[in-house]
Design a protein around this motif. Structure first.
Motif, PDB file in Angstrom:
ATOM      1  N   UNK B 161       0.842  -1.202   0.000  1.00  0.00           N
ATOM      2  CA  UNK B 161       0.000   0.000   0.000  1.00  0.00           C
ATOM      3  C   UNK B 161       0.874   1.247   0.000  1.00  0.00           C
ATOM      4  N   UNK B 162       1.890   1.276   0.897  1.00  0.00           N
ATOM      5  CA  UNK B 162       2.691   2.499   0.972  1.00  0.00           C
ATOM      6  C   UNK B 162       3.688   2.584  -0.190  1.00  0.00           C
ATOM      7  N   UNK B 165       2.252   4.555  -2.867  1.00  0.00           N
ATOM      8  CA  UNK B 165       2.302   6.008  -2.652  1.00  0.00           C
ATOM      9  C   UNK B 165       3.731   6.520  -2.830  1.00  0.00           C
ATOM     10  N   UNK B 168       4.330   7.159  -6.193  1.00  0.00           N
ATOM     11  CA  UNK B 168       3.353   8.028  -6.853  1.00  0.00           C
ATOM     12  C   UNK B 168       2.382   7.291  -7.753  1.00  0.00           C
ATOM     13  N   UNK B 169       2.158   6.004  -7.493  1.00  0.00           N
ATOM     14  CA  UNK B 169       1.225   5.239  -8.332  1.00  0.00           C
ATOM     15  C   UNK B 169      -0.215   5.576  -7.932  1.00  0.00           C
ATOM     16  N   UNK B 170      -0.522   5.451  -6.661  1.00  0.00           N
ATOM     17  CA  UNK B 170      -1.871   5.789  -6.184  1.00  0.00           C
ATOM     18  C   UNK B 170      -1.850   7.202  -5.613  1.00  0.00           C
ATOM     19  N   UNK B 171      -2.563   8.107  -6.270  1.00  0.00           N
ATOM     20  CA  UNK B 171      -2.597   9.490  -5.804  1.00  0.00           C
ATOM     21  C   UNK B 171      -3.967   9.852  -5.240  1.00  0.00           C
ATOM     22  N   UNK B 172      -5.022   9.513  -5.964  1.00  0.00           N
ATOM     23  CA  UNK B 172      -6.357   9.907  -5.512  1.00  0.00           C
ATOM     24  C   UNK B 172      -6.726   9.126  -4.257  1.00  0.00           C
ATOM     25  N   UNK B 173      -7.528   9.720  -3.376  1.00  0.00           N
ATOM     26  CA  UNK B 173      -8.001   8.992  -2.196  1.00  0.00           C
ATOM     27  C   UNK B 173      -8.666   7.683  -2.587  1.00  0.00           C
ATOM     28  N   UNK B 176      -6.096   5.069  -3.401  1.00  0.00           N
ATOM     29  CA  UNK B 176      -5.413   4.642  -2.171  1.00  0.00           C
ATOM     30  C   UNK B 176      -6.319   3.719  -1.359  1.00  0.00           C
TER      31      UNK B 176
END
Ligand code: HEM
Ligand code: SF4
Ligand code: FES
Lengths: 266, 205
Positions: B161-162, B165, B168-173, B176
């Protein structure tokens, strides 16, 4: 735990963590303030200032705190209220549990009582060049336009008032680390998204890549929970992670750098 | 001039957590799962792993060195942070805390586990199903192993999960949140595999 303030209650109790000067010891002092409808924490502090007598009836010094706008846009009045960092100007007494506990934010040096020095936040903004440079020797003319949907989210980021609440809540901002904190990272996203600000995007990214920068974020995500302006800090952090990663690939593999950063630095 | 050592180390730490360490964890737990088919099956799988070409080279470059870097930087990084779940008891802050606790526990667990198995092989002991059976015959060791396995699967799953981030793969809430479901499924699946294997070694299943 006691109940929220009732309209018929006469006095409000405050337990305040005090400190007479920057390197002085801390102590707590209790106060009772006569209840008036629609009070906020600041109006109660003003009441104590008018009549600086503590709950034991002893005369004491008035409490020091910081404030400016009184409408939650300047960030100056932030403090810990009942365990949570927030603005005292919008902390309504009717909505707070009693006794109301006030303490200065721990992330910043205390000047006196509840007043802290947020200089490190302004230094951080300078470090990441959180502005759009337009000054020059001639008129640069109007800048490029900004797409409306981008303007909308950029506007949300621009609401940051450097209040320091996000730094206070962050487990990676402490005296062991030099982490710049979420607010400045989000400002890089704001100014990099601006069509003219983008001219300096790489400078800002490089500032974020220095020690104590973006890499110190540990993804606890407390910042986004506590920000009074609802700024999507964790989205900004992830977006800056992507921008800095791409930037480092581009400057290593790419062709658009005549001189490398290290040659300039040397 | 300020350096970028933090930035670089943090990215290497993050990458190594998934590739190769995370992948190794998946392979390792999957090989162990052969015990569910019986001792012979496990011994065959273990033997196959032990007969890979360039074994020493692979063990050092794919497992040992990445683990040492991730572990050393991880401990340093964990102690740079502080724990404030008392005041800020948000779900993600608990995960932040658990990521650090499991990481530090894994240093102890993995050191012990490597000493007891891989380094025992250097001392001339044969690594096979019987060895594990003897180890987890002791109920305290069984508990130690169960906590170790759950720490590793949690740390890896939450690390995914982290990781998303950090790069920078998952940006939108929304993305995430989606990633936290993925992470939850990875945790449950790997934990099932790991716990079922260790309980089989212990003769409980
Ligand atoms: C089974 C072995 C391990 C695996 C599979 C593993 C995997 C991972 C992964 C995938 C991440 C995410 C990287 C990121 O956040 O970008 C991570 C983060 C982390 N690991 Fe490990 N790790 C292992 C062992 C350890 C050990 C022994 C430590 C020592 C304390 C450690 C400390 C950390 C820390 C502190 C983080 C947090 C990074 C963050 O959230 O910002 N890990 N790990
Ligand atoms: S991002 Fe939010 S919490 Fe942080 S300084 Fe700005 S307004 Fe305050
Ligand atoms: S006085 Fe400006 S935010 Fe409270």
């Amino acid at each position: 735990m006691t109940t929220p303030m009732q309209a018929d209650q006469k006095d409000i109790r405050f337990i305040i963590e005090r400190q007479d000067g920057p390197d002085q010891p801390t102590y707590t002092e209790e106060f009772t303030v006569p209840y008036r409808p629609n009070m906020n924490v600041i109006s109660a502090l003003m009441e104590i200032r008018r009549n600086p007598v503590n709950a034991n009836g002893d005369k004491t010094t008035p409490i020091n705190w910081d404030m400016n706008c009184l409408e939650e846009v300047c960030g100056a009045c932030s403090m810990i209220i009942n365990g949570k960092p927030r603005q005292s100007c919008t902390a309504l007494v009717d909505k707070l549990e009693q006794p109301i506990r006030l303490a200065p934010m721990k992330t910043f040096p205390v000047i006196r009582d509840l007043q802290v020095d947020r200089q490190r936040m302004f230094d951080a903004l300078k470090k990441v060049k959180a502005w759009v440079p337009i000054d020059g020797t001639y008129d640069l003319g109007p800048g490029p336009r900004m797409p409306e949907n981008k303007r909308q989210w950029a506007y949300e980021l621009s609401k940051c008032m450097t209040c320091g609440v996000c730094l206070e809540a962050c487990p990676n901002v402490n005296d062991k680390s030099s982490f710049i904190g979420p607010a400045a990272i989000s400002q890089v996203r704001l100014f990099n998204s601006h069509p003219t600000g983008a001219f300096h995007a790489e400078d800002r990214l490089e500032a974020l890549m220095e020690d104590g920068g973006l890499a110190q974020c540990g993804n606890a995500q407390n910042c986004v929970e506590v920000c009074p302006k609802g700024i999507p800090l964790t989205t900004s952090i992830a977006a800056m992670n992507r921008q800095t990663t791409l930037h480092s690939f581009k400057s290593f593999f790419g062709s658009d750098k005549g001189r490398t950063g290290s040659a300039v630095e040397a | 001039m300020a350096t970028r050592r933090d930035y670089f180390s943090r990215k290497v730490h993050s990458l190594l957590g998934v590739i190769p360490i995370g992948l190794f964890l998946i392979v390792h737990l999957s090989v162990n799962y052969y015990i569910v088919d019986g001792v012979e099956s496990f011994n065959k799988a273990a033997k196959f792993m032990g007969s890979l070409p360039y074994l020493y080279f692979l063990e050092v470059t794919v497992i040992a060195l990445p683990m040492i870097f991730h572990g050393v930087y991880g401990v340093y990084y964990a102690f740079l942070g502080s724990i404030n779940t008392n005041r800020y008891s948000y779900a993600r802050n608990w995960m932040y805390m658990l990521q650090r606790f499991t990481g530090v526990f894994l240093v102890i667990f993995i050191a012990w586990h490597v000493w007891e198995t891989r380094l025992a092989k250097l001392r001339g002991v044969e690594v096979n199903a019987e060895m594990m059976q003897n180890i987890v015959d002791n109920p305290l060791m069984l508990i130690f192993y169960i906590v170790g396995i759950l720490s590793a699967t949690f740390h890896f799953a939450n690390g995914l999960w982290s990781f998303a981030i950090t790069w920078g793969i998952t940006q939108s809430p929304r993305s995430q949140r989606f990633m936290s479901y993925v992470s939850g499924v990875v945790f449950l699946a790997l934990s099932f595999v790991g716990i079922r294997s260790i309980l089989t070694f212990a003769g409980i299943l």
